[in-house]
Design a protein around this motif. Structure first.
Motif, PDB file in Angstrom:
ATOM      1  N   GLU A   1      54.452 -81.203  29.057  1.00  0.00           N
ATOM      2  CA  GLU A   1      55.150 -79.911  29.167  1.00  0.00           C
ATOM      3  C   GLU A   1      56.648 -80.069  28.916  1.00  0.00           C
ATOM      4  N   LEU A   2      57.274 -79.012  28.393  1.00  0.00           N
ATOM      5  CA  LEU A   2      58.726 -78.932  28.406  1.00  0.00           C
ATOM      6  C   LEU A   2      59.150 -78.642  29.846  1.00  0.00           C
ATOM      7  N   GLU A   3      60.382 -78.954  30.187  1.00  0.00           N
ATOM      8  CA  GLU A   3      60.850 -78.733  31.558  1.00  0.00           C
ATOM      9  C   GLU A   3      62.279 -78.181  31.533  1.00  0.00           C
ATOM     10  N   LEU A   4      62.449 -77.049  32.195  1.00  0.00           N
ATOM     11  CA  LEU A   4      63.773 -76.455  32.375  1.00  0.00           C
ATOM     12  C   LEU A   4      64.211 -76.765  33.803  1.00  0.00           C
ATOM     13  N   VAL A   5      65.321 -77.457  33.960  1.00  0.00           N
ATOM     14  CA  VAL A   5      65.780 -77.910  35.270  1.00  0.00           C
ATOM     15  C   VAL A   5      67.148 -77.308  35.573  1.00  0.00           C
ATOM     16  N   ALA A   6      67.301 -76.753  36.773  1.00  0.00           N
ATOM     17  CA  ALA A   6      68.589 -76.245  37.252  1.00  0.00           C
ATOM     18  C   ALA A   6      68.898 -76.949  38.568  1.00  0.00           C
ATOM     19  N   ILE A   7      70.013 -77.648  38.626  1.00  0.00           N
ATOM     20  CA  ILE A   7      70.410 -78.380  39.829  1.00  0.00           C
ATOM     21  C   ILE A   7      71.193 -77.440  40.743  1.00  0.00           C
ATOM     22  N   LYS A   8      70.653 -77.188  41.927  1.00  0.00           N
ATOM     23  CA  LYS A   8      71.335 -76.325  42.893  1.00  0.00           C
ATOM     24  C   LYS A   8      72.255 -77.128  43.816  1.00  0.00           C
ATOM     25  N   LYS A   9      71.754 -78.279  44.275  1.00  0.00           N
ATOM     26  CA  LYS A   9      72.562 -79.149  45.137  1.00  0.00           C
ATOM     27  C   LYS A   9      72.260 -80.588  44.780  1.00  0.00           C
ATOM     28  N   SER A  10      73.263 -81.428  44.800  1.00  0.00           N
ATOM     29  CA  SER A  10      73.158 -82.870  44.642  1.00  0.00           C
ATOM     30  C   SER A  10      73.955 -83.382  43.449  1.00  0.00           C
ATOM     31  N   THR A  11      74.252 -84.671  43.511  1.00  0.00           N
ATOM     32  CA  THR A  11      74.974 -85.361  42.446  1.00  0.00           C
ATOM     33  C   THR A  11      74.323 -86.727  42.234  1.00  0.00           C
ATOM     34  N   GLY A  12      74.593 -87.333  41.087  1.00  0.00           N
ATOM     35  CA  GLY A  12      74.046 -88.649  40.814  1.00  0.00           C
ATOM     36  C   GLY A  12      74.057 -88.952  39.334  1.00  0.00           C
ATOM     37  N   THR A  13      73.057 -89.704  38.904  1.00  0.00           N
ATOM     38  CA  THR A  13      72.951 -90.134  37.511  1.00  0.00           C
ATOM     39  C   THR A  13      71.693 -89.561  36.896  1.00  0.00           C
ATOM     40  N   ARG A  14      71.837 -88.970  35.714  1.00  0.00           N
ATOM     41  CA  ARG A  14      70.713 -88.377  34.988  1.00  0.00           C
ATOM     42  C   ARG A  14      70.335 -89.295  33.830  1.00  0.00           C
ATOM     43  N   PHE A  15      69.057 -89.691  33.772  1.00  0.00           N
ATOM     44  CA  PHE A  15      68.519 -90.495  32.684  1.00  0.00           C
ATOM     45  C   PHE A  15      67.599 -89.592  31.859  1.00  0.00           C
ATOM     46  N   ILE A  16      67.935 -89.359  30.599  1.00  0.00           N
ATOM     47  CA  ILE A  16      67.058 -88.609  29.692  1.00  0.00           C
ATOM     48  C   ILE A  16      67.000 -89.362  28.369  1.00  0.00           C
ATOM     49  N   GLY A  17      65.816 -89.897  28.047  1.00  0.00           N
ATOM     50  CA  GLY A  17      65.728 -90.749  26.869  1.00  0.00           C
ATOM     51  C   GLY A  17      66.659 -91.933  27.058  1.00  0.00           C
ATOM     52  N   ASP A  18      67.562 -92.154  26.094  1.00  0.00           N
ATOM     53  CA  ASP A  18      68.542 -93.232  26.244  1.00  0.00           C
ATOM     54  C   ASP A  18      69.911 -92.706  26.668  1.00  0.00           C
ATOM     55  N   SER A  19      69.955 -91.496  27.200  1.00  0.00           N
ATOM     56  CA  SER A  19      71.198 -90.918  27.720  1.00  0.00           C
ATOM     57  C   SER A  19      71.321 -91.216  29.213  1.00  0.00           C
ATOM     58  N   ILE A  20      72.465 -91.719  29.627  1.00  0.00           N
ATOM     59  CA  ILE A  20      72.748 -91.985  31.034  1.00  0.00           C
ATOM     60  C   ILE A  20      74.074 -91.315  31.363  1.00  0.00           C
ATOM     61  N   GLU A  21      74.034 -90.272  32.184  1.00  0.00           N
ATOM     62  CA  GLU A  21      75.237 -89.502  32.487  1.00  0.00           C
ATOM     63  C   GLU A  21      75.249 -89.074  33.952  1.00  0.00           C
ATOM     64  N   LYS A  22      76.419 -88.756  34.419  1.00  0.00           N
ATOM     65  CA  LYS A  22      76.581 -88.167  35.746  1.00  0.00           C
ATOM     66  C   LYS A  22      76.029 -86.737  35.714  1.00  0.00           C
ATOM     67  N   PHE A  23      75.371 -86.316  36.796  1.00  0.00           N
ATOM     68  CA  PHE A  23      74.979 -84.912  36.903  1.00  0.00           C
ATOM     69  C   PHE A  23      75.597 -84.309  38.155  1.00  0.00           C
ATOM     70  N   GLU A  24      75.779 -82.995  38.124  1.00  0.00           N
ATOM     71  CA  GLU A  24      76.426 -82.282  39.216  1.00  0.00           C
ATOM     72  C   GLU A  24      75.680 -80.985  39.508  1.00  0.00           C
ATOM     73  N   GLU A  25      76.053 -80.375  40.607  1.00  0.00           N
ATOM     74  CA  GLU A  25      75.483 -79.079  40.967  1.00  0.00           C
ATOM     75  C   GLU A  25      75.818 -78.041  39.898  1.00  0.00           C
ATOM     76  N   GLY A  26      74.862 -77.192  39.621  1.00  0.00           N
ATOM     77  CA  GLY A  26      75.095 -76.094  38.684  1.00  0.00           C
ATOM     78  C   GLY A  26      74.703 -76.379  37.256  1.00  0.00           C
ATOM     79  N   GLU A  27      74.250 -77.597  36.940  1.00  0.00           N
ATOM     80  CA  GLU A  27      73.893 -77.864  35.548  1.00  0.00           C
ATOM     81  C   GLU A  27      72.469 -77.400  35.251  1.00  0.00           C
ATOM     82  N   VAL A  28      72.267 -77.012  33.998  1.00  0.00           N
ATOM     83  CA  VAL A  28      70.959 -76.569  33.518  1.00  0.00           C
ATOM     84  C   VAL A  28      70.612 -77.399  32.282  1.00  0.00           C
ATOM     85  N   VAL A  29      69.420 -77.993  32.292  1.00  0.00           N
ATOM     86  CA  VAL A  29      68.997 -78.891  31.220  1.00  0.00           C
ATOM     87  C   VAL A  29      67.581 -78.525  30.791  1.00  0.00           C
ATOM     88  N   LEU A  30      67.329 -78.552  29.492  1.00  0.00           N
ATOM     89  CA  LEU A  30      65.984 -78.348  28.951  1.00  0.00           C
ATOM     90  C   LEU A  30      65.510 -79.657  28.341  1.00  0.00           C
TER      91      LEU A  30
END
Length: 286
Positions: free
Chosen positions: A35-64
């Protein structure tokens, strides 16, 4: 970091699922699903791993995230401390590309959404979305039937027309993973993502893939259109960017924590990949 295939088939026989996740910290599972996945972060911070992307994530981000694109959200260390009162909360919509039936994306009115799904193969982070977007995603939890489907279609349409976004994973990773009925590639990715910030060499990965060093080098360059060393440096620099944006570490400590063994090489590789020095990157993001 073993890659898991997750079965998200709906028990409610719905064409898509909407869920709210509320944990002390997100689950540390490197996984993918059809399935495709639409994600919206309401609370929390950390590191997002998507494929070979490694980035900081924060509250309020939306990713497909596109189908079968491996991903994981890893919270900061403070979320795992004894007595931590922090919470990780997110909204997730899981849906197949044909959730409205075969051929619906070929209709003229759906072309912008069809293009959005193509972009999602690499993962899409939306930039500057209005705050109401997350409220609208959360509002799907209170809808049923036709109203729920129509509400989600409106969200997809709005996202597909949003002018500011960034692709996350490299096309090289996506193209190679798409072909990874090859168990060697699965083993290679698992080993790299588990050990990228330690001293590893192409011969180490070649052994994991049950190949000799020269054959592995040729294989890897053919799949990724870049050398293993370049690929590894891109992963390390991506992680370094995340650490620098957190502004918790000096440039020298980030160098070693990211897997580089000396400052001069770190500075050289960082500038080659990002286009600026680590110090300039820190100034730009503070």
């Amino acid at each position: 970091m073993k890659l898991h295939l997750i079965d998200r088939a709906s028990a409610q026989h719905s064409s898509f699922t909407v869920s709210r996740h509320h944990y002390a910290h997100f689950l540390k599972i490197w996984h993918h699903h059809p399935e495709l996945e639409l994600v919206a972060i309401k609370k929390s911070t950390g590191t997002r791993f998507i494929g070979d992307s490694i980035e900081k994530f924060e509250e309020g981000e939306v990713v497909l995230i596109g189908k079968h694109l491996p991903h994981m959200w890893l919270n900061d260390d403070s979320y795992f401390e004894d007595g931590s009162q922090k919470v990780a909360e997110a909204l997730a919509v899981h849906f197949t590309q044909d959730f409205l039936g075969q051929g619906w994306l070929s209709k003229p009115e759906m072309q912008s959404i069809s293009k959005l799904f193509d972009l999602a193969e690499q993962g899409v982070k939306f930039i500057g979305l209005p705050p109401r977007t997350i409220d609208e995603i959360e509002g799907l939890l209170d809808l049923n039937g036709f109203d729920k489907a129509l509400g989600f279609l409106k969200i997809l349409n709005r996202l597909s027309r949003h002018p500011s976004y960034r692709l996350l994973s490299s096309s090289g990773f996506v193209n190679s993973f798409r072909k990874s009925d090859n168990e060697n590639l699965d083993r290679i990715y698992e080993y790299i993502f588990k050990n990228f910030n330690t001293p590893i060499h192409s011969k180490d990965v070649a052994e994991v893939a049950h190949m000799n060093a020269s054959a592995f080098s040729r294989f890897f360059k053919r799949v990724h259109r870049k050398t293993f060393t370049r690929y590894l440096n891109e992963i390390r620099v991506g992680y370094a960017c995340k650490l620098l944006m957190e502004n918790k570490n000096s440039v020298s400590s980030v160098c070693y924590e990211s897997g580089f063994n000396n400052i001069s090489n770190f500075n050289r590789q960082f500038k080659s990949i990002v286009g600026m020095s680590p110090s300039d990157y820190v100034r730009l993001h503070t």
